[in-house]
Design an enzyme around this catalytic site. Sequence first.
Site, PDB file in Angstrom:
ATOM      1  N   SER A  69      -4.581   2.380  -8.708  1.00  0.00           N
ATOM      2  CA  SER A  69      -5.181   3.615  -9.078  1.00  0.00           C
ATOM      3  C   SER A  69      -5.806   3.674  -9.976  1.00  0.00           C
ATOM      4  O   SER A  69      -5.685   3.121 -10.778  1.00  0.00           O
ATOM      5  CB  SER A  69      -4.166   4.757  -8.898  1.00  0.00           C
ATOM      6  OG  SER A  69      -5.158   6.322  -9.186  1.00  0.00           O
ATOM      7  N   ASN A 113       0.938  -1.276  -0.195  1.00  0.00           N
ATOM      8  CA  ASN A 113      -0.159  -0.034  -0.207  1.00  0.00           C
ATOM      9  C   ASN A 113       0.843   1.270  -0.210  1.00  0.00           C
ATOM     10  O   ASN A 113       0.207   2.270  -0.420  1.00  0.00           O
ATOM     11  CB  ASN A 113      -0.571  -0.121   1.440  1.00  0.00           C
ATOM     12  CG  ASN A 113      -1.698   1.414   1.599  1.00  0.00           C
ATOM     13  OD1 ASN A 113      -2.663   1.316   0.890  1.00  0.00           O
ATOM     14  ND2 ASN A 113      -0.874   2.199   2.415  1.00  0.00           N
ATOM     15  N   LYS A 117       1.670   3.019 -11.405  1.00  0.00           N
ATOM     16  CA  LYS A 117      -0.279   2.532 -11.182  1.00  0.00           C
ATOM     17  C   LYS A 117      -0.051   1.353 -11.978  1.00  0.00           C
ATOM     18  O   LYS A 117      -0.696   0.145 -12.093  1.00  0.00           O
ATOM     19  CB  LYS A 117      -0.687   3.072 -10.486  1.00  0.00           C
ATOM     20  CG  LYS A 117      -0.752   4.015  -9.034  1.00  0.00           C
ATOM     21  CD  LYS A 117      -0.795   3.209  -8.193  1.00  0.00           C
ATOM     22  CE  LYS A 117      -0.470   3.687  -7.096  1.00  0.00           C
ATOM     23  NZ  LYS A 117      -0.095   2.990  -5.350  1.00  0.00           N
ATOM     24  N   TYR A 152       3.536   8.489 -11.838  1.00  0.00           N
ATOM     25  CA  TYR A 152       1.812   8.321 -10.873  1.00  0.00           C
ATOM     26  C   TYR A 152       1.805   7.314 -11.798  1.00  0.00           C
ATOM     27  O   TYR A 152       1.622   5.997 -11.315  1.00  0.00           O
ATOM     28  CB  TYR A 152       1.732   9.502  -9.981  1.00  0.00           C
ATOM     29  CG  TYR A 152       0.627   8.597  -8.720  1.00  0.00           C
ATOM     30  CD1 TYR A 152       0.865   7.987  -7.944  1.00  0.00           C
ATOM     31  CD2 TYR A 152      -0.819   8.164  -9.171  1.00  0.00           C
ATOM     32  CE1 TYR A 152      -0.231   7.848  -6.875  1.00  0.00           C
ATOM     33  CE2 TYR A 152      -1.782   7.622  -8.693  1.00  0.00           C
ATOM     34  CZ  TYR A 152      -1.061   7.085  -7.248  1.00  0.00           C
ATOM     35  OH  TYR A 152      -1.520   6.798  -5.982  1.00  0.00           O
ATOM     36  N   ALA A 153       1.048   7.656 -12.874  1.00  0.00           N
ATOM     37  CA  ALA A 153       0.532   6.515 -14.003  1.00  0.00           C
ATOM     38  C   ALA A 153       1.033   5.860 -14.141  1.00  0.00           C
ATOM     39  O   ALA A 153       0.667   4.228 -13.966  1.00  0.00           O
ATOM     40  CB  ALA A 153      -0.633   7.714 -14.676  1.00  0.00           C
ATOM     41  N   ALA A 154       2.613   5.251 -14.536  1.00  0.00           N
ATOM     42  CA  ALA A 154       2.866   4.077 -14.901  1.00  0.00           C
ATOM     43  C   ALA A 154       3.283   3.495 -13.870  1.00  0.00           C
ATOM     44  O   ALA A 154       3.514   2.348 -14.283  1.00  0.00           O
ATOM     45  CB  ALA A 154       4.196   5.278 -15.590  1.00  0.00           C
ATOM     46  N   ILE A 185      -9.701   9.570  -2.851  1.00  0.00           N
ATOM     47  CA  ILE A 185      -9.897   8.919  -1.203  1.00  0.00           C
ATOM     48  C   ILE A 185      -9.690  10.284  -0.523  1.00  0.00           C
ATOM     49  O   ILE A 185      -8.270  10.744  -0.682  1.00  0.00           O
ATOM     50  CB  ILE A 185      -9.134   7.709  -0.851  1.00  0.00           C
ATOM     51  CG1 ILE A 185      -9.802   6.743  -2.267  1.00  0.00           C
ATOM     52  CG2 ILE A 185      -9.761   7.318   0.306  1.00  0.00           C
ATOM     53  CD1 ILE A 185     -11.235   6.343  -2.468  1.00  0.00           C
TER      54      ILE A 185
HETATM   55  P1  NAP Z   1      -0.798   8.350   3.210  1.00  0.00           P
HETATM   56  O1  NAP Z   1      -2.214   8.409   3.990  1.00  0.00           O
HETATM   57  O2  NAP Z   1       0.134   9.479   2.132  1.00  0.00           O
HETATM   58  O3  NAP Z   1      -0.409   7.022   3.234  1.00  0.00           O
HETATM   59  C1  NAP Z   1       0.627   6.705   2.633  1.00  0.00           C
HETATM   60  C2  NAP Z   1       1.861   6.214   3.416  1.00  0.00           C
HETATM   61  O4  NAP Z   1       3.174   5.345   3.269  1.00  0.00           O
HETATM   62  C3  NAP Z   1       2.416   7.371   4.247  1.00  0.00           C
HETATM   63  O5  NAP Z   1       1.991   6.465   6.176  1.00  0.00           O
HETATM   64  C4  NAP Z   1       3.660   7.295   4.181  1.00  0.00           C
HETATM   65  O6  NAP Z   1       4.366   7.897   5.049  1.00  0.00           O
HETATM   66  C5  NAP Z   1       4.185   5.648   3.042  1.00  0.00           C
HETATM   67  N1  NAP Z   1       4.549   5.395   2.926  1.00  0.00           N
HETATM   68  C6  NAP Z   1       5.589   6.753   1.660  1.00  0.00           C
HETATM   69  N2  NAP Z   1       6.833   5.905   1.239  1.00  0.00           N
HETATM   70  C7  NAP Z   1       7.816   4.851   2.183  1.00  0.00           C
HETATM   71  C8  NAP Z   1       7.702   3.701   2.187  1.00  0.00           C
HETATM   72  N3  NAP Z   1       9.182   4.554   1.016  1.00  0.00           N
HETATM   73  N4  NAP Z   1       8.247   3.412   2.235  1.00  0.00           N
HETATM   74  C9  NAP Z   1       7.186   2.818   3.630  1.00  0.00           C
HETATM   75  N5  NAP Z   1       6.254   3.393   3.927  1.00  0.00           N
HETATM   76  C10 NAP Z   1       6.197   4.931   2.661  1.00  0.00           C
HETATM   77  O7  NAP Z   1      -1.535   8.175   1.440  1.00  0.00           O
HETATM   78  P2  NAP Z   1      -2.824   7.202   1.051  1.00  0.00           P
HETATM   79  O8  NAP Z   1      -4.083   7.932  -0.080  1.00  0.00           O
HETATM   80  O9  NAP Z   1      -3.320   6.622   2.000  1.00  0.00           O
HETATM   81  O10 NAP Z   1      -2.572   6.066  -0.294  1.00  0.00           O
HETATM   82  C11 NAP Z   1      -2.644   5.164  -0.194  1.00  0.00           C
HETATM   83  C12 NAP Z   1      -1.474   4.124  -1.248  1.00  0.00           C
HETATM   84  O11 NAP Z   1      -3.119   4.338  -1.413  1.00  0.00           O
HETATM   85  C13 NAP Z   1      -0.791   4.640  -1.831  1.00  0.00           C
HETATM   86  O12 NAP Z   1       0.018   3.600  -2.965  1.00  0.00           O
HETATM   87  C14 NAP Z   1      -2.057   6.021  -3.232  1.00  0.00           C
HETATM   88  O13 NAP Z   1      -0.818   5.219  -3.977  1.00  0.00           O
HETATM   89  C15 NAP Z   1      -3.071   4.893  -3.357  1.00  0.00           C
HETATM   90  N6  NAP Z   1      -3.807   5.470  -3.894  1.00  0.00           N
HETATM   91  C16 NAP Z   1      -4.637   6.538  -3.297  1.00  0.00           C
HETATM   92  C17 NAP Z   1      -5.598   7.414  -3.504  1.00  0.00           C
HETATM   93  C18 NAP Z   1      -6.091   8.472  -2.990  1.00  0.00           C
HETATM   94  O14 NAP Z   1      -6.968   9.338  -3.996  1.00  0.00           O
HETATM   95  N7  NAP Z   1      -5.958   9.361  -1.791  1.00  0.00           N
HETATM   96  C19 NAP Z   1      -6.413   7.331  -5.176  1.00  0.00           C
HETATM   97  C20 NAP Z   1      -5.348   6.023  -5.771  1.00  0.00           C
HETATM   98  C21 NAP Z   1      -4.488   5.657  -5.167  1.00  0.00           C
HETATM   99  P3  NAP Z   1       4.838   8.951   4.959  1.00  0.00           P
HETATM  100  O15 NAP Z   1       3.947  10.088   5.392  1.00  0.00           O
HETATM  101  O16 NAP Z   1       5.663   9.459   5.999  1.00  0.00           O
HETATM  102  O17 NAP Z   1       5.467   9.593   3.476  1.00  0.00           O
END
Ligand code: NAP
Length: 246
Positions: A141, A89, A158, A154-156, A187
């Site tokens: 995503s 995730n 995902k 990012y798109a690449a 989200i």
């Molecule tokens: P978020 O609130 O920023 O949570 C992401 C978590 O991952 C944060 O705690 C972050 O830590 C941690 N992280 C980042 N880099 C890391 C690394 N190198 N190693 C270990 N942990 C790491 O984001 P989220 O929205 O929950 O996103 C979770 C996933 O869903 C992601 O893959 C994102 O691309 C995907 N997603 C999100 C959305 C959306 O709209 N929110 C939509 C589609 C997909 P730090 O905060 O300390 O960096």
Amino acid sequence: MRLKDKVAIVTGAARGIGQATAFKFAREGAKVVVCDLTPELIGETVKSIRDAGGDAIGSIVDVRDIATLRQMVDEAVANWGRIDVLVNNAGIVKDAQLKNMTEEQFDLVVEINLKGVYNCTRAVVDTMLAQQSGVILSTSSVVGLYGNFGQTNYAATKGAVISMTKTWAKELGRKGIRANAVCPGFIGTTILNSMPERVLRAMEERVPLGRLGRPEEIADAFAFLASDEASYINGAILEVGGGVTL
Ligand code: NAP
């Protein structure tokens, strides 16, 4: 309890979708490894799970670091004897239009969102193969399916998560391991903080349900896919976006 006594690793579990997933899995009876970068946030997440009667351990791990990932897997196996579920995730954004995107922005997103997913899955696969069972879930995503303005990198990544998931579904299915991906729409988490308010409102308007999603709504999809109720679901790419792509 749909995940009773299953052992799950969730990356990026200290906030957002990952944290909601760790909470949900623990409520469903799983023992959870809370993997993330920031010790304080990991500690708070583990404490919340334990205070609610669940079982969790924290792991300070950067998904770019294969050696620490292997230690995390060894620790989970030493504690609980097996690994049933991996939720890939952790992810970041570093947005810019193509003409402005730097090599650093491109590479960092690839290292975490793509190579990180590969690293984590590589780190657990031997354990799952030895067990002849396991579930690999990854966060793609809707952007990985349809692209998005300002998100070449990012798109690449995902999109790559989707192709890796399909590959693992083919390679590992006969070994008792299922691989599926969830494609969240938009989200409400801190990852959206870098998006201008007007863009967010425009996103919201495009969603037939008329709102952003909640992290818990993605966690529910992961819990279903992790459970035995999804025993014949393999290689699926599940959109959870309120219909945003219609
Ligand atoms: P978020 O609130 O920023 O949570 C992401 C978590 O991952 C944060 O705690 C972050 O830590 C941690 N992280 C980042 N880099 C890391 C690394 N190198 N190693 C270990 N942990 C790491 O984001 P989220 O929205 O929950 O996103 C979770 C996933 O869903 C992601 O893959 C994102 O691309 C995907 N997603 C999100 C959305 C959306 O709209 N929110 C939509 C589609 C997909 P730090 O905060 O300390 O960096």
